[in-house]
Design an enzyme around this catalytic site. Structure first.
Site, PDB file in Angstrom:
ATOM      1  N   HIS A   1      45.695  48.240  39.293  1.00 19.90           N
ATOM      2  CA  HIS A   1      45.193  47.400  40.366  1.00 19.90           C
ATOM      3  C   HIS A   1      46.072  46.170  40.583  1.00 19.90           C
ATOM      4  O   HIS A   1      46.866  45.787  39.715  1.00 19.90           O
ATOM      5  CB  HIS A   1      43.753  46.963  40.084  1.00 19.90           C
ATOM      6  CG  HIS A   1      43.592  46.158  38.832  1.00 19.90           C
ATOM      7  ND1 HIS A   1      43.432  46.738  37.590  1.00 19.90           N
ATOM      8  CD2 HIS A   1      43.565  44.818  38.621  1.00 19.90           C
ATOM      9  CE1 HIS A   1      43.304  45.801  36.671  1.00 19.90           C
ATOM     10  NE2 HIS A   1      43.388  44.610  37.274  1.00 19.90           N
TER      11      HIS A   1
ATOM     12  N   GLU B   1      35.769  45.177  35.275  1.00 22.22           N
ATOM     13  CA  GLU B   1      35.466  44.041  36.131  1.00 22.22           C
ATOM     14  C   GLU B   1      35.010  44.513  37.504  1.00 22.22           C
ATOM     15  O   GLU B   1      35.207  45.675  37.880  1.00 22.22           O
ATOM     16  CB  GLU B   1      36.689  43.129  36.266  1.00 22.22           C
ATOM     17  CG  GLU B   1      37.931  43.833  36.804  1.00 22.22           C
ATOM     18  CD  GLU B   1      39.218  43.067  36.534  1.00 22.22           C
ATOM     19  OE1 GLU B   1      39.228  42.170  35.670  1.00 22.22           O
ATOM     20  OE2 GLU B   1      40.226  43.384  37.189  1.00 22.22           O
TER      21      GLU B   1
ATOM     22  N   ARG C   1      50.656  44.207  32.004  1.00 26.83           N
ATOM     23  CA  ARG C   1      51.379  43.999  33.251  1.00 26.83           C
ATOM     24  C   ARG C   1      52.379  45.142  33.444  1.00 26.83           C
ATOM     25  O   ARG C   1      53.237  45.369  32.599  1.00 26.83           O
ATOM     26  CB  ARG C   1      52.087  42.636  33.217  1.00 26.83           C
ATOM     27  CG  ARG C   1      52.598  42.154  34.556  1.00 26.83           C
ATOM     28  CD  ARG C   1      53.228  40.767  34.434  1.00 26.83           C
ATOM     29  NE  ARG C   1      52.263  39.779  33.994  1.00 26.83           N
ATOM     30  CZ  ARG C   1      52.367  39.065  32.885  1.00 26.83           C
ATOM     31  NH1 ARG C   1      53.397  39.260  32.069  1.00 26.83           N
ATOM     32  NH2 ARG C   1      51.451  38.176  32.568  1.00 26.83           N
TER      33      ARG C   1
ATOM     34  N   HIS D   1      43.898  47.420  32.526  1.00 27.06           N
ATOM     35  CA  HIS D   1      43.209  46.976  31.312  1.00 27.06           C
ATOM     36  C   HIS D   1      42.732  48.187  30.516  1.00 27.06           C
ATOM     37  O   HIS D   1      42.333  49.207  31.107  1.00 27.06           O
ATOM     38  CB  HIS D   1      41.995  46.116  31.655  1.00 27.06           C
ATOM     39  CG  HIS D   1      42.288  44.996  32.600  1.00 27.06           C
ATOM     40  ND1 HIS D   1      43.162  43.983  32.299  1.00 27.06           N
ATOM     41  CD2 HIS D   1      41.817  44.737  33.849  1.00 27.06           C
ATOM     42  CE1 HIS D   1      43.220  43.147  33.318  1.00 27.06           C
ATOM     43  NE2 HIS D   1      42.411  43.572  34.269  1.00 27.06           N
TER      44      HIS D   1
END
Length: 239
Positions: A106, A48, A126, A31
């Site tokens: 990740h 996150e 992605r 991200h």
């Protein structure tokens, strides 16, 4: 496949709380940060934190790389499938937690149940999807990826503990794990919003029943009365 259950309203809120249940491995992804997202015309980036609620024996999370890479090398590895071998696959168990800053490559494998507290953004690049016929975002993804090992030790939350998982000086939000065995009064910081997410037990918050799997958003300079005993919950506050 994975089921992701969003437990807070979208749109105007700064954070989003999700429960993720994986029956298959998810894509290797990354991200952007706030500045990179704004450059793309988006509201914010995405950082996150994952709190492991349950997992199968031998379950792992992919976080960061095993060794530094250069962008061209990374891009080739994402295209030929060898990227899997560069990911640092970390063994996990219930109670572990991991902060995933923007730019951290990740992945989540099968057999994991986790609570994810994130910036309220859907932007995901992605990088590799194990041959599944979904769109990849290699140019954008490589551009924002930190091509180095992840240097944070996993956090641990032993059963019955109270822990600060992340402070608002480290992320766009703070996150604390609390335990209650009796009635409590909790104040929401002035001008802030607080996400209350029970992990075990049941309680009543200002007369509203809440239990594992729920989330309650409280805004403004206010207090709430929690009638509980016992309950474990995550409290997230946006910056």
């Amino acid at each position: 496949m994975a089921k992701s259950c969003s437990k807070a309203p979208t749109g105007r809120t700064a954070l989003l709380v999700k429960y993720i249940f994986t029956s298959d491995r998810l894509s290797i992804q990354v991200h952007p940060n706030d500045a990179q997202a704004v450059d793309k015309g988006l509201l914010r980036g995405k950082e996150e934190i994952w709190h492991i609620l349950d997992c199968e024996p031998g379950a792992t999370l992919g976080i960061g790389l095993t060794a530094p890479m250069i962008p061209d090398q990374f891009g080739v590895a994402a295209q030929d499938g060898s990227l899997e071998q560069w990911i640092d696959w970390k063994a996990v168990k219930p109670g572990d937690y991991f902060f995933i800053p923007a730019g951290t490559v990740h992945a989540i494998v099968a057999g994991i149940t986790l609570a994810e507290i994130q910036q309220n953004s859907d932007i995901t690049y992605r990088l590799y999807d194990y041959g599944r016929p979904r769109e990849l975002h290699l140019e954008d993804g490589v551009a924002v990826s930190h091509l180095v090992p992840y240097d944070r030790a996993p956090g641990k939350t032993p059963l019955g503990s109270e822990t600060r998982l992340i402070g608002d000086g480290e992320a766009p939000f703070s996150l604390d794990l609390f335990q209650w065995n009796e009635d409590q009064s909790v104040k929401v910081p002035d001008g802030k919003a607080l996400w209350f997410t029970p992990l075990s037990g049941a309680c009543s918050v200002n007369g509203l029943s809440r239990e594992k799997g729920d989330c309650l958003l409280l805004e403004g300079d206010c207090a709430f009365t929690l009638t509980a005993g016992p309950i474990s919950a995550l409290l997230a506050v946006s910056r």
